[in-house]
Design a protein around this motif. Structure first.
Motif: not given
Lengths: 343, 322
Positions: B129-142, B191-199
């Protein structure tokens, strides 16, 4: 309306007979950060938030100047300093020729009447238990103005008419919760106007309002301006500033990085920060879709100000000198002022 | 042709009012969302856009009752109440609430909050779960190293990213974002609009963007649903809505929005206020504020197709068509 121009030396000069109503010069506002017990014992260096770090601008009667920038750029601190709600650490704020910075509470009181403020959120700035009549009349009572009850009533009616809440009878007895957001903000403006100020400081006056009524409140401010009121508008919305202000001052980390007539600043921005800001403002037309110059990161905190040009860590055009040398606000080839070493 | 990813059909929502009476917040809203499509729900406050979003998620408060259909890949998830929506909530459809960035648990690290969501849905425990959390955070630019930070240690933009990461925990197909950029600065909004677009591009997410900000919809969405008084006033491709609005409300809403490309144009507010929804509406709800109202407007106009995948609820469109 361009009555003032800033010289290379940072002093305001009057270029016409019209006297500047408000002259802010080298204003500095700092908020010290408490060191705490540990910090004091360790003798840690005292730190401060450099909210406003030496800015100068002027405002004439019948003029609207917009201070534009992101959160933390110091625009609200500037407004609060002008209102003397915070005490500036250095610099001067001359209002009608008198420096406000040194004045005590007693000396300030008659001047406060002439500088009024409109806040961002009319849902919070109006007392929910006050009827419109009371809300608009209260400033008169505080400043012991308006004479008899009938005279005060007359002034309240006039103020409501000036903000286009007509006929006043329809609104006098209402409570804020019975009004729409736009009407509430108009009541807040009426409560400011009832004292007949010459300078109005408007901190994000429409950002809490619905799009459909924003234009109405802004047009109202515009018409008040045309009647001679000076307005200092604080906003993060460049489209609004461009459309309604006469001049725009773009702030970044406590400094003005670009200043000039609104149309010039928007049409031919000179500072890389202004350019980036303008490029990311969403346009109404879906065909005008573009990513713009999205800057990475966020405004650095105002405690540790970067060396040299404070924008250099985020600037797409930064070169070596930018890390060392601090640019000053100076006239650019297109006429208005910007603070960038590239110009 | 397969069923659309999400289809909202004749959705109604009523709120019980204190002291009796009902507020008919959503009055027969319908729209569809295809896979990977982005639709903007726009309108003034109180037009029912957030209520529509909450009803789709089955997250209305107990004082509300809903009717109509919400079809997710052809299956009505609204029909059986909580039991039919629960398997799909967060799994197939997720929402980033308005102000979500300020609703993170202040005494728990951002990472822990996402891990908790993953564990709750049985999507991994402990280190997985922690690894997946890391992935998720990376995917949104954190940067994943920041998983151990508390919300107050992150900026507004970063907290909003974390809230989006949390919504994406179960790999949903539909993301509903309610005013995701409203409290943010221009640059952070970009930045957030760019992120939503990329997602949307990278994960094939379909997006329902709830906002009052037309330019944001114009920049990010394919289609837009303009709501007024709990109903759909007009819907269609964003380009058509801007260049050829068929409902006066759409036209006036654009005219009320200042634009950097049009400094000379007049910015005009719409007079009056939206009608109260705690009493029945007669005729076109926009009639009292409309600059084109005429005698037929006392009869409610139906939402009818006006060509090119668009529809509008205005008698004038029918005048033009016939």
């Amino acid at each position: 309306m361009d009555t003032l121009s800033l010289t290379r030396h940072g002093a305001w000069h009057q270029t016409s007979l019209m006297k500047a109503l408000l002259e802010v010069e080298d204003l500095v506002v700092r908020y010290p950060i408490p060191r705490g017990i540990v910090g004091t014992v360790k003798r840690a260096p005292a730190q401060a938030v450099h909210a406003v770090d030496g800015i100068s601008f002027g405002l004439a009667a019948g003029e609207m100047v917009a201070l534009v920038g992101e959160s933390g750029c110091g625009k609200t601190s500037t407004a609060q300093a002008v209102m003397r709600l915070v005490d500036p650490e250095a610099g001067s704020i001359r209002f009608e020729g008198r420096d406000l910075t040194g004045l005590g509470v007693r000396a300030l009181r008659p001047l406060r009447r002439r500088i009024q403020m409109v806040y961002q959120d009319p849902y919070e700035s109006l007392d929910p238990r006050f009827r419109v009549r009371q809300a608009v009349e209260e400033p008169l009572a505080i400043h012991r103005l308006g004479g008899s009850r009938t005279e005060r009533e007359e002034r309240v009616r006039e103020a409501l008419e000036r903000v286009e809440l007509t006929p006043p009878e329809l609104f006098l007895e209402r409570y804020p919760h019975e009004l729409s957001g736009g009407q509430r903000q108009r009541v807040a403006i009426a409560a400011a106007l009832v004292l007949e100020p010459v300078l109005l400081v408007a901190d994000e006056p429409v950002s809490m309002l619905d799009v459909s009524v924003r234009a109405g409140v802004l047009s109202l401010l515009d018409s008040l301006k045309r009647q001679g009121l000076a307005i200092l508008m604080i906003t993060h919305d460049l489209s609004t500033a461009a459309r309604f202000a006469d001049r725009i001052a773009v702030m970044y980390l406590g400094r003005i990085v670009e200043e000039g007539p609104a149309v010039d600043v928007v049409r031919s921005p000179q500072h890389p920060y202004t350019r980036a800001l303008l490029s990311v403002v969403p346009r109404r037309d879906p065909r005008e879709r573009h990513t713009g110059q999205v800057l990475r990161g966020e405004t650095p905190d105002a405690v540790h100000i970067p060396s040299g040009c404070r924008f250099h860590p985020r600037c797409p055009l930064a070169f070596d000198t930018c890390r060392v040398e601090e640019p000053t606000l100076a006239p650019t080839p297109v006429g208005h002022d910007a603070a960038c070493l590239l110009i | 042709m397969s069923a659309p990813l999400l289809q909202v059909d004749d959705l109604h929502v009523w709120f019980d009012l204190q002291g009796g009476g009902e507020l008919h917040a959503v009055q027969g809203v319908g729209f569809t969302l295809e896979r990977g499509e982005r639709v903007g729900l726009v309108g003034e406050s109180g037009c029912g856009k957030t209520t529509t979003a909450l009803a789709i998620m089955g997250l209305l408060p107990p004082t509300a009752s809903a009717a109509g259909r919400v079809l997710l890949e052809g299956v009505d998830v609204l029909a059986g109440g909580e039991s039919t929506i629960r398997p799909h909530r967060w799994v197939d459809m997720a929402i980033v609430f308005q102000g979500a960035m300020n609703a993170l648990n202040p005494v728990q690290t951002v990472g822990k909050q996402i891990v908790e969501a993953l564990e709750l849905h049985g999507l991994g425990h402990g280190s997985a779960a922690r690894a997946r959390t890391g992935e998720l955070l990376e995917s949104v630019g954190i940067p994943s190293a920041r998983a151990g930070r508390f919300p107050h240690e992150l900026s507004g933009g970063m907290r909003q990213r974390a809230a989006i990461a949390m919504a994406l925990a179960c790999n949903p197909k539909v993301l509903i974002a309610d005013e995701p950029t409203t409290a943010l600065d221009v640059m952070v909004q970009a930045q957030i609009l760019e992120l939503l677009d990329a997602l949307c591009r990278e994960l094939g997410l379909a997006l329902v963007l709830v906002t009052h900000d037309l330019p944001v919809v114009a920049q990010l969405c394919d289609r837009s649903v303009v709501m007024y008084a709990g109903r759909v006033a007009e819907q269609g491709p964003v380009d058509a809505l801007y260049h050829d609005p068929r409902h006066p409300y759409t036209r006036l809403l654009f005219a009320a929005t200042p634009d950097l490309d049009d400094l000379e144009g007049r910015v005009v507010s719409i007079p009056g206020a939206p009608p109260r929804l705690d009493r029945p509406l007669a005729g076109c709800p926009f009639r009292p504020r409309c600059d084109r109202a005429f005698d037929r407007c006392t009869v409610e106009p139906p939402l009818v197709p006006v060509g090119h995948g668009r529809s509008a609820a205005c008698h004038l469109t029918q005048v033009a068509v016939t």
